[in-house]
Design a protein around this motif. Sequence first.
Motif, PDB file in Angstrom:
ATOM      1  N   ALA A   3       0.841  -1.200   0.000  1.00 38.67           N
ATOM      2  CA  ALA A   3       0.000   0.000   0.000  1.00 38.67           C
ATOM      3  C   ALA A   3       0.874   1.248   0.000  1.00 38.67           C
ATOM      4  O   ALA A   3       1.791   1.385   0.807  1.00 38.67           O
ATOM      5  N   ILE A   4       0.569   2.159  -0.929  1.00 40.34           N
ATOM      6  CA  ILE A   4       1.321   3.402  -1.084  1.00 40.34           C
ATOM      7  C   ILE A   4       0.322   4.550  -1.170  1.00 40.34           C
ATOM      8  O   ILE A   4      -0.541   4.546  -2.053  1.00 40.34           O
ATOM      9  N   PRO A   5       0.399   5.536  -0.269  1.00 38.64           N
ATOM     10  CA  PRO A   5      -0.550   6.657  -0.338  1.00 38.64           C
ATOM     11  C   PRO A   5      -0.463   7.441  -1.634  1.00 38.64           C
ATOM     12  O   PRO A   5      -1.480   7.914  -2.147  1.00 38.64           O
ATOM     13  N   ALA A   6       0.754   7.600  -2.159  1.00 36.88           N
ATOM     14  CA  ALA A   6       0.993   8.316  -3.404  1.00 36.88           C
ATOM     15  C   ALA A   6       2.370   7.903  -3.903  1.00 36.88           C
ATOM     16  O   ALA A   6       3.229   7.507  -3.106  1.00 36.88           O
ATOM     17  N   PRO A   7       2.629   7.978  -5.220  1.00 39.68           N
ATOM     18  CA  PRO A   7       3.939   7.550  -5.726  1.00 39.68           C
ATOM     19  C   PRO A   7       5.104   8.276  -5.073  1.00 39.68           C
ATOM     20  O   PRO A   7       6.161   7.675  -4.845  1.00 39.68           O
ATOM     21  N   GLU A   8       4.927   9.579  -4.781  1.00 37.28           N
ATOM     22  CA  GLU A   8       6.024  10.357  -4.208  1.00 37.28           C
ATOM     23  C   GLU A   8       6.118  10.242  -2.695  1.00 37.28           C
ATOM     24  O   GLU A   8       6.972  10.872  -2.072  1.00 37.28           O
ATOM     25  N   ALA A   9       5.253   9.421  -2.065  1.00 35.48           N
ATOM     26  CA  ALA A   9       5.300   9.232  -0.610  1.00 35.48           C
ATOM     27  C   ALA A   9       6.470   8.332  -0.238  1.00 35.48           C
ATOM     28  O   ALA A   9       6.821   7.406  -0.981  1.00 35.48           O
ATOM     29  N   PRO A  10       7.089   8.550   0.918  1.00 37.72           N
ATOM     30  CA  PRO A  10       8.227   7.697   1.307  1.00 37.72           C
ATOM     31  C   PRO A  10       7.859   6.235   1.511  1.00 37.72           C
ATOM     32  O   PRO A  10       8.732   5.364   1.455  1.00 37.72           O
ATOM     33  N   GLU A  11       6.570   5.932   1.729  1.00 41.66           N
ATOM     34  CA  GLU A  11       6.152   4.532   1.868  1.00 41.66           C
ATOM     35  C   GLU A  11       6.435   3.713   0.615  1.00 41.66           C
ATOM     36  O   GLU A  11       6.485   2.473   0.671  1.00 41.66           O
TER      37      GLU A  11
END
Length: 324
Positions: free
Chosen positions: A155-163
């Motif tokens: 799960a990734i909140p947004a492509p540019e998120a550190p997750e």
Amino acid sequence: MSALPAHPRPFPLGRREAGLALLGLAGLPGAARAQVAESTTILVPGPEDGGCARWAARAAAALARGLHRPGPLRLSFVGGPDGVTAANRFATLDGAEGPRLLVLPGWTCHARLTGTTRARFEPGAWLPLMASWQGAVLAGRGPRPGRGGTPLRVAIPAPEAPEAAALAALDLLGVPAAPVTGAAEAAFAAGDADALIVIGADPVARAASLGAVPWYLLSTGEGEATEIPPLPGRSPETRAVLAAAAGLQMRAALVMPPLTPADAVAAWRRAAVRWQEEERAQPTEGQPLTGTAAGAAFALLAPAADATLAYRSWLERRLGWRAG
């Protein structure tokens, strides 16, 4: 310590100044005394009641006690909680307006890592004084995965998120994985994700509380468990993953400009020991790092150009994302 927001939202830009905190000058040699005796300003990402502001106020009070003798220190709030405006401003200062320090959240450096066009600063030469740091592990359901098999959901909140570092790490390891949209821990708890990066003062214990098994240690802080194997390799791609994860790990750091005189640097670092002692005496979400430990943690956030390029290339190739 109050938690900083996991994903800062932009606030209206602008500069607002807060009142004075006190710092001391006991025992400083002439050059350092003259510099710190000036009205020193800490640039802090806004808003004035935000997580960075609270962290800065606590840090300033502890530094005051560490230096023993009062002198003025002003908090100046610049821009929003992503810290990019404050970092840009800090990068342009030449010292003519007096000494400056900067409160720098980890996600500010992550914005630069991804190539965000607003981030016009180079943190590599800045001198970290102290940092609140969290350990991190790549974890998931069941034993450590190998190559092949059903792709793991990340799960990734947004492509540019550190997750997104979790997906990059699995790609690096050759483990099939697919991105899904969502907040990492919430998606994992709901059964919608299979792997994630877990952060905390004790990330192994935190992973256990989520029902996740730690697979790889992403970076080591003071006193962190080391029985978990580190992410293998020293390639630009490995350093890129560690840099991205560090955007989650560093709650905040206090940094000095590169041309700070050596005796002034020594004075600030002695005072930072008092901050570290006080932080260790009370429950906090991050490990208080100073000296070489703070420098090593901060270095992860500003990798060499080859690692930066590797991460930006991976974002475009894997997630179809390019800054600007």
